[in-house]
Design a protein around this motif. Sequence first.
Motif, short mmCIF file in Angstrom:
data_model
loop_
_atom_site.label_atom_id
_atom_site.label_comp_id
_atom_site.label_asym_id
_atom_site.label_seq_id
_atom_site.Cartn_x
_atom_site.Cartn_y
_atom_site.Cartn_z
N VAL A 293 0.85 -1.19 0.00
CA VAL A 293 0.00 0.00 0.00
C VAL A 293 0.88 1.24 0.00
N GLU A 294 0.60 2.14 -0.92
CA GLU A 294 1.31 3.42 -1.03
C GLU A 294 0.58 4.40 -0.12
N THR A 295 1.19 4.77 0.99
CA THR A 295 0.53 5.70 1.92
C THR A 295 1.22 7.05 1.84
N ALA A 296 0.66 8.02 2.58
CA ALA A 296 1.26 9.36 2.60
C ALA A 296 2.68 9.29 3.16
N ASP A 297 2.95 8.26 3.98
CA ASP A 297 4.29 8.14 4.58
C ASP A 297 5.18 7.13 3.87
N GLY A 298 4.77 6.69 2.71
CA GLY A 298 5.62 5.73 1.99
C GLY A 298 4.91 4.39 1.82
N ARG A 299 5.69 3.40 1.33
CA ARG A 299 5.08 2.09 1.04
C ARG A 299 5.03 1.21 2.26
N GLU A 300 3.92 0.53 2.42
CA GLU A 300 3.83 -0.45 3.51
C GLU A 300 3.46 -1.80 2.94
N ARG A 301 4.07 -2.85 3.51
CA ARG A 301 3.69 -4.21 3.12
C ARG A 301 2.87 -4.79 4.25
N ILE A 302 1.67 -5.27 3.93
CA ILE A 302 0.78 -5.77 4.98
C ILE A 302 0.54 -7.25 4.76
N ALA A 303 0.94 -8.06 5.76
CA ALA A 303 0.84 -9.52 5.59
C ALA A 303 -0.58 -10.01 5.80
N ALA A 304 -1.30 -9.40 6.76
CA ALA A 304 -2.67 -9.86 7.04
C ALA A 304 -3.48 -8.71 7.60
N GLY A 305 -4.76 -8.69 7.31
CA GLY A 305 -5.61 -7.63 7.84
C GLY A 305 -6.97 -7.65 7.18
N ASP A 306 -7.84 -6.74 7.62
CA ASP A 306 -9.17 -6.59 7.03
C ASP A 306 -9.11 -5.42 6.09
N CYS A 307 -9.46 -5.65 4.85
CA CYS A 307 -9.28 -4.60 3.84
C CYS A 307 -10.62 -4.09 3.35
N GLU A 308 -10.79 -2.78 3.34
CA GLU A 308 -11.98 -2.16 2.76
C GLU A 308 -11.57 -1.37 1.53
N HIS A 309 -12.37 -1.47 0.49
CA HIS A 309 -12.10 -0.65 -0.69
C HIS A 309 -12.79 0.70 -0.48
N LEU A 310 -12.05 1.77 -0.67
CA LEU A 310 -12.65 3.10 -0.58
C LEU A 310 -12.88 3.57 -2.01
N ARG A 311 -13.83 4.45 -2.21
CA ARG A 311 -14.03 4.92 -3.57
C ARG A 311 -12.80 5.71 -4.02
N PRO A 312 -12.35 5.48 -5.25
CA PRO A 312 -11.16 6.21 -5.69
C PRO A 312 -11.38 7.72 -5.58
#
Length: 315
Positions: A293-312
């Motif tokens: 995930v490209e966040t405001a603070d840089g790239r994060e790699r997430i191994a597991a979690g609950d993901c919600e799609h937000l409207r682009p």
Amino acid sequence: MNETRRAVLEALADGPATGPELAEKLGVSRAAVWKQIEALREGGFEIRGGADGYELGEITAYGGDAIEFGLEAPFSIEYHESIASTNDRARELAAAGEVDRVVVADEQVGGRGRLDRAWRSPPGGVWLSVLSRPSIPPADAPLYTLAAAVATARAAREAGVDAGIKWPNDVIVPLEGSDGAYRKLAGILTEMEGETGRVAWLVVGIGVNANVDAGTLPAGSTSVRAEAGDVDRRLFVQRLLETFAELRADLEAVAPAWRELAVTVGQRVRVDVGGERVVGDAVGITDSGALVVETADGRERIAAGDCEHLRPARG
Ligand code: BT5
């Protein structure tokens, strides 16, 4: 499946045959043939008895023998009309030292999602759990979940459903004309036991809303019936298990196959990771199945979690 039973079934699949013919061909007694014909009828196979002998009708049964017959994957099937949870039963089989068993049920009365959420499992769905004993490190276990998602999405697409995968474990149908909104068709629950850096057993539970009315499911769900009409569950499960077995044997093929079906990559997402929230653009998944995930603070790699799609975000 019992060996004589399988042989009787294979012989009848080639054309009608009499009891004595079958007995001679298989080198067993007529009584043994009769016993297996009766067992097959009990398992839901339609076998007519006439002047030409026994004749196998079209296979419409959904059960252990029916799923095993013609299945090109190394699994034996245990079928239940109704059970609390196929994952619980598969865990029992794991504790008993079993391997490559698949527990299938028509209905679950205690179906489970992740984090002790309930999973609605009315009759007509595909509720199953695959028990594997892979020689892999625990870090590779998520690939089994992704493989199950690929296998499920492909089987659903073959059934005419516009299925895609939402990271990491949901098979969904995008809502037409909407930005990233979807309905959930299937979910996957992977459970495992490890010992000293190695997986001892792994149970992948797959729940697909197959021949069920979407109205009986939680809001935001859909079913194969609602999207494309009823499916032959026997063939659906066979295809699903065959793809899963292929991918399980070739873990390097999992991430590329997953990417082809992914709807999460390219979306703006919010991922809950053990209470912490990561918001950003999903830009890919790694070969081990982590979401990037490209966040405001840089790239994060997430191994597991609950993901919600937000409207682009609109530009
Ligand atoms: C999952 O959990 O999506 C994993 C579901 C795994 C079910 C299979 S069936 C065979 C095997 N045996 C079991 O006992 N389980 C496995 P999660 O991401 O936590 O999603 C759960 C949430 O989905 C619930 O809180 C509901 O909001 C929603 N839900 C419940 N039943 C549903 C259904 N049939 N279809 C769509 N959404 C459902």
